[in-house]
Design a protein around this motif. Structure first.
Motif, PDB file in Angstrom:
ATOM      1  N   VAL B  18       0.865  -1.165   0.000  1.00  0.00           N
ATOM      2  CA  VAL B  18       0.000   0.000   0.000  1.00  0.00           C
ATOM      3  C   VAL B  18       0.913   1.229   0.000  1.00  0.00           C
ATOM      4  CG1 VAL B  18      -1.707   1.256   1.389  1.00  0.00           C
ATOM      5  CG2 VAL B  18      -1.810  -1.229   1.238  1.00  0.00           C
ATOM      6  N   LEU B  53      -1.663   5.308   0.563  1.00  0.00           N
ATOM      7  CA  LEU B  53      -2.801   4.436   0.855  1.00  0.00           C
ATOM      8  C   LEU B  53      -3.486   3.816  -0.365  1.00  0.00           C
ATOM      9  CD1 LEU B  53      -4.352   6.360   3.853  1.00  0.00           C
ATOM     10  CD2 LEU B  53      -2.957   4.294   3.920  1.00  0.00           C
ATOM     11  N   GLU B  85       1.346  -6.205   2.591  1.00  0.00           N
ATOM     12  CA  GLU B  85      -0.002  -6.104   3.146  1.00  0.00           C
ATOM     13  C   GLU B  85      -0.774  -7.322   2.645  1.00  0.00           C
ATOM     14  OE1 GLU B  85      -3.975  -4.717   4.127  1.00  0.00           O
ATOM     15  OE2 GLU B  85      -3.261  -5.640   2.279  1.00  0.00           O
ATOM     16  N   ILE B  87      -4.054  -8.294   1.951  1.00  0.00           N
ATOM     17  CA  ILE B  87      -5.003  -8.398   0.830  1.00  0.00           C
ATOM     18  C   ILE B  87      -4.382  -7.933  -0.480  1.00  0.00           C
ATOM     19  CG2 ILE B  87      -7.161  -8.329   2.187  1.00  0.00           C
ATOM     20  CD1 ILE B  87      -7.541  -5.461   1.096  1.00  0.00           C
ATOM     21  N   GLU B  88      -3.336  -7.097  -0.394  1.00  0.00           N
ATOM     22  CA  GLU B  88      -2.634  -6.743  -1.642  1.00  0.00           C
ATOM     23  C   GLU B  88      -1.873  -7.954  -2.174  1.00  0.00           C
ATOM     24  OE1 GLU B  88      -3.472  -4.209  -3.330  1.00  0.00           O
ATOM     25  OE2 GLU B  88      -4.695  -3.614  -1.612  1.00  0.00           O
ATOM     26  N   LEU B  90      -2.907 -11.040  -1.737  1.00  0.00           N
ATOM     27  CA  LEU B  90      -3.934 -11.909  -2.317  1.00  0.00           C
ATOM     28  C   LEU B  90      -4.414 -11.386  -3.671  1.00  0.00           C
ATOM     29  CD1 LEU B  90      -5.952 -12.879   0.864  1.00  0.00           C
ATOM     30  CD2 LEU B  90      -4.717 -14.436  -0.668  1.00  0.00           C
ATOM     31  N   ARG B  91      -4.565 -10.071  -3.758  1.00  0.00           N
ATOM     32  CA  ARG B  91      -5.002  -9.478  -5.025  1.00  0.00           C
ATOM     33  C   ARG B  91      -4.013  -9.856  -6.140  1.00  0.00           C
ATOM     34  NH1 ARG B  91      -8.418  -5.360  -4.320  1.00  0.00           N
ATOM     35  NH2 ARG B  91      -7.366  -4.367  -2.568  1.00  0.00           N
ATOM     36  N   ARG B 108      -0.039  -8.009   8.262  1.00  0.00           N
ATOM     37  CA  ARG B 108      -0.480  -6.811   8.947  1.00  0.00           C
ATOM     38  C   ARG B 108      -1.371  -5.979   8.019  1.00  0.00           C
ATOM     39  NH1 ARG B 108       0.963  -4.492  13.784  1.00  0.00           N
ATOM     40  NH2 ARG B 108       0.443  -2.309  13.850  1.00  0.00           N
ATOM     41  N   VAL B 110      -3.657  -3.070   6.269  1.00  0.00           N
ATOM     42  CA  VAL B 110      -3.919  -1.632   6.194  1.00  0.00           C
ATOM     43  C   VAL B 110      -5.319  -1.531   5.589  1.00  0.00           C
ATOM     44  CG1 VAL B 110      -3.262   0.562   5.148  1.00  0.00           C
ATOM     45  CG2 VAL B 110      -1.491  -1.040   5.860  1.00  0.00           C
ATOM     46  N   TYR B 111      -6.246  -0.990   6.359  1.00  0.00           N
ATOM     47  CA  TYR B 111      -7.638  -1.050   5.935  1.00  0.00           C
ATOM     48  C   TYR B 111      -7.967  -0.043   4.845  1.00  0.00           C
ATOM     49  CZ  TYR B 111      -8.142  -3.906  10.068  1.00  0.00           C
ATOM     50  OH  TYR B 111      -7.986  -4.900  10.982  1.00  0.00           O
ATOM     51  N   PRO B 112      -8.628  -0.499   3.775  1.00  0.00           N
ATOM     52  CA  PRO B 112      -9.098   0.434   2.750  1.00  0.00           C
ATOM     53  C   PRO B 112     -10.263   1.271   3.293  1.00  0.00           C
ATOM     54  CG  PRO B 112      -9.209  -1.843   1.961  1.00  0.00           C
ATOM     55  CD  PRO B 112      -8.945  -1.891   3.431  1.00  0.00           C
TER      56      PRO B 112
END
Ligand code: SF4
Ligand code: SF4
Lengths: 650, 207
Positions: B18, B53, B85, B87-88, B90-91, B108, B110-112
């Motif tokens: 991120v 972000l 990060e 979910i990045e 996983l994306r 860890r 970082v919330y969107p």
């Protein structure tokens, strides 16, 4: 990071395309460089400026592309090689000057580097600079790798001098921002003397040749220009930047240039067609190396042009084919015209594979379709992943400004709206800016459009209009629009969101900061003094003082008089943080006071205001500060209607 | 120094994270270490318009010789993906992964913004870990941010992850190569970054 200034010929460094362009300019021995920041071009000046003094170069961030390019031309006319760099939109800004400069020609090498943005990833559009080169008879070089970025920039200076005219280098986002191996050449010795002489016209020595029109009839200058340009084709014909890879007689001839050439090479090899398909790479795309292209057109029945944005090479090649002797067979052309190449957006490897496979009429099974089970699992996972949309940074003053504008427009209640401008403020169009921006076109466009809306009263128009621009866009192109509005008594409010930086492109200084590109003190230009000199009402507010800002905006909107200015001033959070290295407040949510969903606030703080530092704790059903993200600006404390968010000065 | 043969040509790496997490520095350091070892390297940091972000993915292609590669990886063609990060990671796994891909993950989040406002949910971390394992042949899942905090500052997260990447043995680089480039590029903070680098290597060796 990279050290482009070292004199170590033969060594290799990993450079961004833009850094390589800067190195090429050093190897060409430039003495003068100017630019206005614009993604994806900014790193060229960003790399040159810090080393300029050491290298004996004058480097300048100018307030807009036009003055940047005009200044560079003065160096050229005074026998100093000069570089000017900008994004594609910038060429529109310099067009008037460029058209005329091209008529008189230049003296010492003058190179214009333009970074196009296919797909418009960080631009308002995806315009292609190459048709402008053709329109104005400007030689155009298109590098494909970082190495070529350096080599072609250097060559462009020689070409500029050989032809006595401006020469263009065109990069694109995916080249400018990609790092690649660059082998350094020699740096020239540094002896430059500037003098503006040798300007006498051969026909009439009393008249300078650097003047357009007048007794020097423009048609005569056109004739001269065409004579000079007539020498360009042969230079392109023999350029080492044009090359061919493939079989002697290819079934399909691909013609490609720039970054697309790397896609074409890889696509042909992925499809295993190296023995059947040839690739002609054009580094000089204007003028077209006609002899070279004609020789290859003769070898193949099928021709496919792979390029980004306009079908520029495609059209030029078809034009050439139409002029070939009647006994030469005509190939079939494939590309954007035939629908085999996507006509919009950037190209990529996948698209190149599809284009080539469809013209060759062969099946292509992607890696994905081979691993079906994996792909299914991957898709299932992908669906669960939340997106990461653009947002203002935590602590960003623009979030406060747009919040204040939104509330003021609501309170006013007459359907008022915002006309926007380029830069971070553009995010006012979308959620982080509360969707307040209703028109968005060009640098300075916000105030110009507002000036028109402000004259519609006689047709029953009653909506208040707030034009918004950033501090950098104010200097760039908003001043004429403001003066025009004041003079003609147009009714609008100009809100200048002054965050003391050209933040979107990486914090380049501008006149309001009082610091120049090389970090030297300049004369600080005061936005308020400039506006006040027009004799209009000017207010300065800290957008973090929400109540005062909202009240000021309301008063200005309700005033029937001519244009007024409010400067919403607060330093960009990223700049503040770099300087202060600590947060101004400790901010936390008092769980006793925050009553979440049951409050009637509709979770104003997280759902509507949405600073990334303030998160919604699902389990507790309350707002909570994420200390890793929050920068302690304290703004959200003023947004919560229940005073549940506490800020304590540190 | 001349480059050695690679397991695959080109060898493809993605670093996903991120904006603000240090992707660009990481790809820069790794790219430079590879050039010093004689490889032909292509690095593209894909970060769109936002300063902070937004999603960032650095694409690195490594060749033994020849010309610069095209900037982005072909879909499904990554050899290793590092996620600063989850979910990045996983994306990028779901787009560029394949049954043989190796993953190095920092668990860890970082919330969107959508998660922050409560519009959408962030996957549970156990689920995320399971998905990372499902979509990779081998995964090293560490908590680099906590390790970095233990060293005194979250900014060491990416050097720890870089150590983990080196420790995984996928790249033609050893710890020495990374130390050289850290010394050259971050001379003032070399000692602490060296500790972080070794911490990363050890985490992978242990796990
Ligand atoms: S912090 Fe204030 S605005 Fe946010 S949910 Fe709680 S009460 Fe509502
Ligand atoms: S104090 Fe509030 S508005 Fe400011 S950064 Fe922290 S969470 Fe965001």
């Amino acid at each position: 990071m990279a050290h482009i200034e070292i004199d170590a010929p033969g060594t290799t460094q990993l450079l961004l395309g833009n850094e390589a362009i800067a190195r090429g300019a050093l190897e060409a021995g430039i003495g003068f460089a100017t630019a206005y920041p614009g993604t994806p071009s900014s790193e060229i000046m960003g790399t040159l400026a810090p080393i300029a003094k050491k290298m004996g170069i004058y480097a300048e961030w100018s307030i807009n592309e036009m003055v940047a390019f005009e200044a560079a031309s003065a160096a050229s006319l005074s026998n100093i090689r000069a570089l000017s760099s900008m994004k594609a939109n910038g060429v529109n800004v310099i067009a008037d000057f460029l058209v005329n400069l091209q008529m008189t020609g230049i003296r010492k090498g003058l190179v214009l580097v333009v970074c196009d943005d296919p797909g418009g990833m960080t631009s308002s559009n995806e315009q292609d600079t190459r048709p402008i080169a053709k329109w104005l008879n400007i030689p155009m070089l298109e590098p494909s790798t970082a190495q070529e970025c350096k080599d072609m920039t250097k060559r462009a200076f020689e070409l500029s001098e050989e032809l006595g005219m401006v020469c263009m280098v065109r990069s694109v986002t995916y080249l400018s921002h990609t790092r690649g191996n660059v082998r350094f050449g020699r740096l020239p010795e540094n002896k430059k003397v500037a003098h503006f002489d040798d300007f006498y016209n051969i026909d009439d020595p009393r008249q300078s040749r650097y003047t357009c029109g007048m007794q020097f009839h423009p048609y005569k200058q056109s004739e001269e220009l065409l004579k000079r340009f007539a020498k360009a084709p042969e230079k392109c014909e023999n350029s080492p930047f044009n090359s061919y890879r493939g079989p002697e007689i290819p079934e399909l001839l691909i013609i490609s240039s720039g970054i697309c050439w790397t896609y074409a090479i890889e696509a042909v090899s992925i499809l295993g067609l190296q023995d059947r398909v040839g690739i002609l790479k054009l580094g000089t795309t204007w003028p077209l190396p006609e002899g070279l292209v004609a020789r290859y057109l003769n070898k193949s029945d099928k021709v496919l042009c792979i390029e980004e944005i306009e079908p520029f090479v495609e059209r030029s090649v078809m034009e050439l084919a139409a002029s070939l002797p009647p006994d030469q067979p005509r190939p079939t052309f494939y590309g954007k015209r035939s629908g085999h190449v996507r006509a919009w957006g950037e190209q990529n490897l996948n698209l190149a594979i599809q284009s080539i496979a469809s013209v060759m009429d062969i099946p292509y099974t992607s890696r994905q379709s081979q691993d079906l089970e994996y792909r299914r699992a991957a898709q299932a996972v992908a669906q669960t992943l939340p997106a990461r949309p653009l947002t203002f940074c935590p602590g960003c003053p623009h979030r406060a400004s747009f919040w204040a504008i939104k509330i003021a427009l609501q309170l006013d209640g007459r359907n008022g709206f915002v006309t926007g401008d380029i830069g971070c403020t553009a995010m006012g169009m979308i959620s982080p800016g509360s969707f307040q921006v209703r028109t968005y076109y060009a640098m300075g466009g916000g105030v110009g459009v507002a000036g028109g809306f402000g004259h519609l009263g006689q047709f029953g128009f009653q909506q208040p209009v707030i034009a918004v621009c950033g501090d950098s866009t104010f200097f760039h192109a908003s001043i004429p629009g403001l003066i025009n509005g004041v003079w003609n008594q147009s009714n609008f409010t100009l809100a200048i969101l002054d965050n003391s930086a050209t933040a979107m492109t990486g914090f380049q200084p501008h006149p309001g900061t009082g610091i120049t590109a090389t970090g030297d003190p300049g004369k600080k230009v005061s936005i308020e003094a400039l506006c006040r000199s027009l004799g209009i009402h000017v207010e300065i507010c800290d957008p973090f003082d929400l109540n005062t800002t909202i009240a000021t905006l309301l008063t200005m909107m309700r005033d029937e008089g001519p244009a007024q200015v409010v400067i919403l001033r607060r330093e960009c959070e990223l700049v503040r943080e770099r300087k202060e290295k600590r947060n101004p407040f400790r901010v936390y949510v008092n769980p006793e006071r925050c009553i979440g969903e049951s409050c009637g606030c509709n979770r104003l703080c997280t759902r509507v205001f949405s600073c990334p530092g303030l998160v919604w704790d699902r389990d507790a059903g309350k707002a909570v500060i994420d200390e890793a993200v929050c920068v302690g600006c304290g703004l959200c404390a003023d947004v919560c209607p229940r005073g549940a968010i506490v800020k304590e000065a540190l | 120094m001349s480059a050695e043969d690679l397991k695959k040509e080109p060898l493809n790496v993605i670093i996903a994270g991120v904006g603000g997490q240090g992707n660009v520095l990481m790809s820069f350091l790794i790219g430079n270490a590879l050039v010093r070892r004689g490889y032909v390297v292509t690095v593209f940091d894909n970060y769109g318009a936002s300063q902070r972000l937004g999603a960032v993915a650095s694409h690195i292609k490594i060749s033994k010789e020849g010309l610069q590669n095209s900037p982005l990886l072909h879909e499904g063609d990554a050899d290793v993906i590092v996620g600063i990060e989850p979910i990045e990671l996983l994306r990028n796994l779901s787009q560029f992964g394949n049954p043989e891909v190796i993953a190095v993950a920092n668990l860890r989040p970082v919330y969107p913004i959508g998660v922050i406002s409560g519009e959408v949910e962030y996957p549970e971390l156990d689920e995320a870990s399971a998905a990372i394992r499902r979509l990779s042949a081998q995964a090293w899942i560490i908590n680099a941010t906590d390790e970095a905090l233990a060293l005194g500052n979250p900014i060491y997260t990416n050097v720890i992850l870089m150590g983990a990447l080196i420790g995984s043995g996928v790249l033609p680089l050893d710890v020495m190569a990374m130390e050289e480039v850290l010394k050259e590029q971050l001379p003032k903070a070399f000692e602490i970054n060296k500790v972080a680098l070794h911490r990363g290597v050890d985490l992978v060796k242990a796990g």
